[in-house]
Write an enzyme that holds these catalytic residues in place. Structure first.
Site, PDB file in Angstrom:
ATOM      1  N   GLY A 249       0.832  -1.212   0.000  1.00  0.00           N
ATOM      2  CA  GLY A 249       0.000   0.000   0.000  1.00  0.00           C
ATOM      3  C   GLY A 249       0.859   1.251   0.000  1.00  0.00           C
ATOM      4  O   GLY A 249       0.561   2.230  -0.698  1.00  0.00           O
ATOM      5  N   GLN A 347       2.251  29.160  -3.812  1.00  0.00           N
ATOM      6  CA  GLN A 347       3.039  30.386  -3.643  1.00  0.00           C
ATOM      7  C   GLN A 347       3.380  31.001  -5.007  1.00  0.00           C
ATOM      8  O   GLN A 347       3.279  32.216  -5.178  1.00  0.00           O
ATOM      9  CB  GLN A 347       4.318  30.042  -2.855  1.00  0.00           C
ATOM     10  CG  GLN A 347       4.963  31.229  -2.188  1.00  0.00           C
ATOM     11  CD  GLN A 347       4.071  31.851  -1.104  1.00  0.00           C
ATOM     12  OE1 GLN A 347       3.180  31.211  -0.570  1.00  0.00           O
ATOM     13  NE2 GLN A 347       4.300  33.120  -0.820  1.00  0.00           N
ATOM     14  N   GLU A 374      -2.122   5.261   5.537  1.00  0.00           N
ATOM     15  CA  GLU A 374      -1.248   4.089   5.356  1.00  0.00           C
ATOM     16  C   GLU A 374       0.092   4.270   6.113  1.00  0.00           C
ATOM     17  O   GLU A 374       1.147   3.811   5.667  1.00  0.00           O
ATOM     18  CB  GLU A 374      -1.074   3.770   3.876  1.00  0.00           C
ATOM     19  CG  GLU A 374      -2.448   3.511   3.255  1.00  0.00           C
ATOM     20  CD  GLU A 374      -2.446   2.737   1.976  1.00  0.00           C
ATOM     21  OE1 GLU A 374      -1.502   1.973   1.729  1.00  0.00           O
ATOM     22  OE2 GLU A 374      -3.438   2.872   1.230  1.00  0.00           O
TER      23      GLU A 374
HETATM   24  N1  CAA Z   1       5.753  -7.142   7.289  1.00  0.00           N
HETATM   25  C1  CAA Z   1       5.574  -8.314   7.949  1.00  0.00           C
HETATM   26  N2  CAA Z   1       5.523  -8.395   9.296  1.00  0.00           N
HETATM   27  C2  CAA Z   1       5.671  -7.251   9.995  1.00  0.00           C
HETATM   28  C3  CAA Z   1       5.860  -6.005   9.381  1.00  0.00           C
HETATM   29  C4  CAA Z   1       5.904  -5.981   7.965  1.00  0.00           C
HETATM   30  N3  CAA Z   1       6.065  -4.819   7.304  1.00  0.00           N
HETATM   31  N4  CAA Z   1       5.954  -5.049  10.321  1.00  0.00           N
HETATM   32  C5  CAA Z   1       5.856  -5.675  11.510  1.00  0.00           C
HETATM   33  N5  CAA Z   1       5.688  -7.003  11.300  1.00  0.00           N
HETATM   34  C6  CAA Z   1       5.561  -8.054  12.322  1.00  0.00           C
HETATM   35  C7  CAA Z   1       6.810  -8.066  13.207  1.00  0.00           C
HETATM   36  O1  CAA Z   1       7.820  -8.860  12.636  1.00  0.00           O
HETATM   37  C8  CAA Z   1       6.258  -8.655  14.478  1.00  0.00           C
HETATM   38  O2  CAA Z   1       6.121 -10.048  14.318  1.00  0.00           O
HETATM   39  P1  CAA Z   1       6.463 -11.074  15.526  1.00  0.00           P
HETATM   40  O3  CAA Z   1       5.577 -10.725  16.661  1.00  0.00           O
HETATM   41  O4  CAA Z   1       6.205 -12.413  14.931  1.00  0.00           O
HETATM   42  O5  CAA Z   1       7.917 -10.833  15.860  1.00  0.00           O
HETATM   43  C9  CAA Z   1       4.850  -8.082  14.535  1.00  0.00           C
HETATM   44  O6  CAA Z   1       4.490  -7.719  13.206  1.00  0.00           O
HETATM   45  C10 CAA Z   1       4.726  -6.882  15.436  1.00  0.00           C
HETATM   46  O7  CAA Z   1       5.612  -5.895  14.966  1.00  0.00           O
HETATM   47  P2  CAA Z   1       5.990  -4.633  15.839  1.00  0.00           P
HETATM   48  O8  CAA Z   1       6.420  -5.081  17.200  1.00  0.00           O
HETATM   49  O9  CAA Z   1       6.954  -3.794  15.060  1.00  0.00           O
HETATM   50  O10 CAA Z   1       4.579  -3.908  15.990  1.00  0.00           O
HETATM   51  P3  CAA Z   1       4.170  -2.535  16.638  1.00  0.00           P
HETATM   52  O11 CAA Z   1       2.947  -2.744  17.427  1.00  0.00           O
HETATM   53  O12 CAA Z   1       5.368  -1.906  17.305  1.00  0.00           O
HETATM   54  O13 CAA Z   1       3.728  -1.650  15.367  1.00  0.00           O
HETATM   55  C11 CAA Z   1       3.952  -0.308  13.413  1.00  0.00           C
HETATM   56  C12 CAA Z   1       4.476  -1.478  14.248  1.00  0.00           C
HETATM   57  C13 CAA Z   1       4.908  -0.251  12.237  1.00  0.00           C
HETATM   58  C14 CAA Z   1       3.998   0.999  14.138  1.00  0.00           C
HETATM   59  C15 CAA Z   1       2.517  -0.615  12.932  1.00  0.00           C
HETATM   60  O14 CAA Z   1       1.611  -0.590  14.002  1.00  0.00           O
HETATM   61  C16 CAA Z   1       2.062   0.367  11.866  1.00  0.00           C
HETATM   62  O15 CAA Z   1       2.428   0.232  10.710  1.00  0.00           O
HETATM   63  N6  CAA Z   1       1.213   1.357  12.248  1.00  0.00           N
HETATM   64  C17 CAA Z   1       0.588   2.237  11.277  1.00  0.00           C
HETATM   65  C18 CAA Z   1      -0.728   1.648  10.841  1.00  0.00           C
HETATM   66  C19 CAA Z   1      -1.197   2.178   9.527  1.00  0.00           C
HETATM   67  O16 CAA Z   1      -0.418   2.356   8.599  1.00  0.00           O
HETATM   68  N7  CAA Z   1      -2.498   2.407   9.398  1.00  0.00           N
HETATM   69  C20 CAA Z   1      -3.089   2.844   8.205  1.00  0.00           C
HETATM   70  C21 CAA Z   1      -4.312   2.015   7.921  1.00  0.00           C
HETATM   71  S1  CAA Z   1      -4.917   1.951   6.257  1.00  0.00           S
HETATM   72  C22 CAA Z   1      -5.496   3.497   5.906  1.00  0.00           C
HETATM   73  O17 CAA Z   1      -4.772   4.417   6.039  1.00  0.00           O
HETATM   74  C23 CAA Z   1      -6.883   3.701   5.419  1.00  0.00           C
HETATM   75  C24 CAA Z   1      -7.110   3.524   3.995  1.00  0.00           C
HETATM   76  O18 CAA Z   1      -8.132   3.039   3.622  1.00  0.00           O
HETATM   77  C25 CAA Z   1      -6.113   4.022   2.994  1.00  0.00           C
END
Ligand code: CAA
Length: 392
Positions: A249, A347, A374
């Site tokens: 995304g 601007q 995203e």
């Molecule tokens: N690919 C695969 N796995 C992943 C990953 C990735 N990119 N990122 C994290 N993981 C896995 C990790 O390896 C971990 O796995 P294990 O538990 O097996 O070790 C697990 O996920 C947890 O990872 P984190 O500890 O890093 O997780 P976190 O809670 O600290 O959060 C974060 C990480 C990157 C901040 C995440 O929460 C995030 O991306 N937040 C933003 C959410 C977002 O983008 N929301 C938008 C929604 S869509 C939208 O905008 C609407 C629309 O319609 C367009």
């Protein structure tokens, strides 16, 4: 204006040039003339979105046997950039459909799900959405409150999701819910829900600054029963699916940001060449010409990062490696470039830039969301820094 030399780079195949040209022609002929009208009315552009499906733009990377165009990620970003150049609304609907819905089913779906849930969305007959965010769970996505409980051969879904792009018009939604809250992110599961399922309704329409016709809403689940066959992946696999899909995304949104920036840039160059002040074209003044130079430089840098991320995804296809950092870098840089360029465009246009009679104020409003959805710019920085340092 100098055409980008990137367009002659060897990694552009004839197929890439063809889809880029087709998207450019379609976007300028069919979308650009109606973009301002839809921005004003907020009405979802059903007709042109349907035509985008007929052109093959709604499932670019999906194999033909599942209704898609079976092209690669570079083809996807090239087409998306052209659509975004004409309109932010059309491009986000395209991005969510391709990246957040189709890719998720393609990567994690069963053969039956690919046959039954993917085909119509990839061909553009139907519209797909992705629902992760909740009113109290945005950047910290793992803290969701929505619950899914297994009851025999069904799951019962309850909760309130928010900020769902295409929410009220989508026929198919990938939704993430907690199935075991004690396990935190490992207790999240993904499901496919179709419009018309009892207990599933769109909620409040989100009033927005930009991309106004893209139909963003809450989704409400009130004892909504779906068959076990609609679970995407295994129980507890939802967070991994959500994150993997967001990597794709973010590449899409980086292409959208690039397209909006280019539209604002081209309008600015044209204006600087025509508008006169103090007996000269305004582009002859250093104050304006340096802005043009900075805008162009950042756009070309963003383009390289967007393409690099697309190529990284293709390269990882068979190896299973992650391209999380390439996607985050592209999204971060392209979205901040888009905000910078659209701001400078206003601007350069002066009072005309602030007027709704010129498109640059729409580009400015539309570009802002690319720094938020995203994953905000702050989240992209967090992702990049964590991967670089290994620290959390
Ligand atoms: N690919 C695969 N796995 C992943 C990953 C990735 N990119 N990122 C994290 N993981 C896995 C990790 O390896 C971990 O796995 P294990 O538990 O097996 O070790 C697990 O996920 C947890 O990872 P984190 O500890 O890093 O997780 P976190 O809670 O600290 O959060 C974060 C990480 C990157 C901040 C995440 O929460 C995030 O991306 N937040 C933003 C959410 C977002 O983008 N929301 C938008 C929604 S869509 C939208 O905008 C609407 C629309 O319609 C367009």
């Amino acid at each position: 204006m100098t055409p980008s030399i990137m367009q002659t780079f060897t990694y552009y195949t004839d197929e890439h040039k063809m889809i880029q040209q087709a998207a450019r022609d379609f976007a300028q002929k069919e979308i650009a003339p109606i973009a301002a009208e839809h921005d004003e009315s907020g009405e979802f552009p059903h007709e042109t979105i349907k035509k985008m499906g007929e052109m093959g733009f709604m499932g670019i990377e999906v194999p033909e046997k599942y209704g898609g165009a079976e092209m690669d990620t570079l083809a996807y970003v090239l087409a998306l950039e052209e659509i975004a150049k004409a309109d932010g609304t059309h491009s986000v609907v395209m991005s969510v459909n391709n990246s957040l819905f189709c890719y998720g089913i393609l990567e994690f779906g069963t053969e039956e799900q690919k046959q039954n849930q993917l085909r119509d969305v990839a061909s553009g007959e139907k519209i797909g959405a992705y629902s992760l965010t909740e009113p109290m769970s945005g950047s910290d996505a793992a803290t969701m409150q929505s619950r899914a409980t297994r009851d025999g051969s069904e799951y019962v879904l309850n909760g309130r999701k928010s900020w769902v792009t295409s929410g009220p018009v989508a026929t198919h939604v990938v939704v993430f819910m907690m199935t075991d809250s004690e396990k935190k992110h490992k207790g999240i599961t993904a499901f496919i829900v179709t419009a018309g399922t009892p207990g599933f309704t769109p909620g409040k329409i989100e009033p927005k600054l930009g991309i106004k016709a893209s139909a963003t809403s809450e989704l409400l689940f009130d004892n909504c029963r779906i068959p076990v066959e609609n679970r995407l992946g295994e129980e507890g696999e939802g967070f991994k699916i959500a994150m993997t899909v967001l990597d794709v995304g973010r590449i899409g949104i980086s292409a959208q940001a690039l397209g909006i920036a280019e539209a604002a840039y081209e309008a600015s160059v044209a204006y600087a060449q025509e508008r006169e002040a103090f007996g000269k074209k305004i582009g002859q003044f250093q104050g304006i010409s340096f802005k043009i130079a900075d805008m162009k430089t950042r756009i070309e840098a963003a383009r390289m990062l967007v393409h690099r991320a697309a190529l990284a995804k293709t390269a990882c296809k068979d190896t299973g490696e992650r391209y999380t950092i390439e996607a985050a870098i592209a999204k971060l840089y392209a979205s901040e470039t888009s905000r910078f360029v659209t701001n400078e465009a206003i601007q350069i246009h002066g009072g005309m830039g602030y007027s709704k009679e010129y498109p640059v104020e729409r580009y400015f409003r539309d570009s802002k969301i690319t720094e938020i959805y995203e994953g905000t710019s702050e989240i992209q920085r967090m992702v990049i820094a964590r991967l670089e340092t290994g620290l959390r």
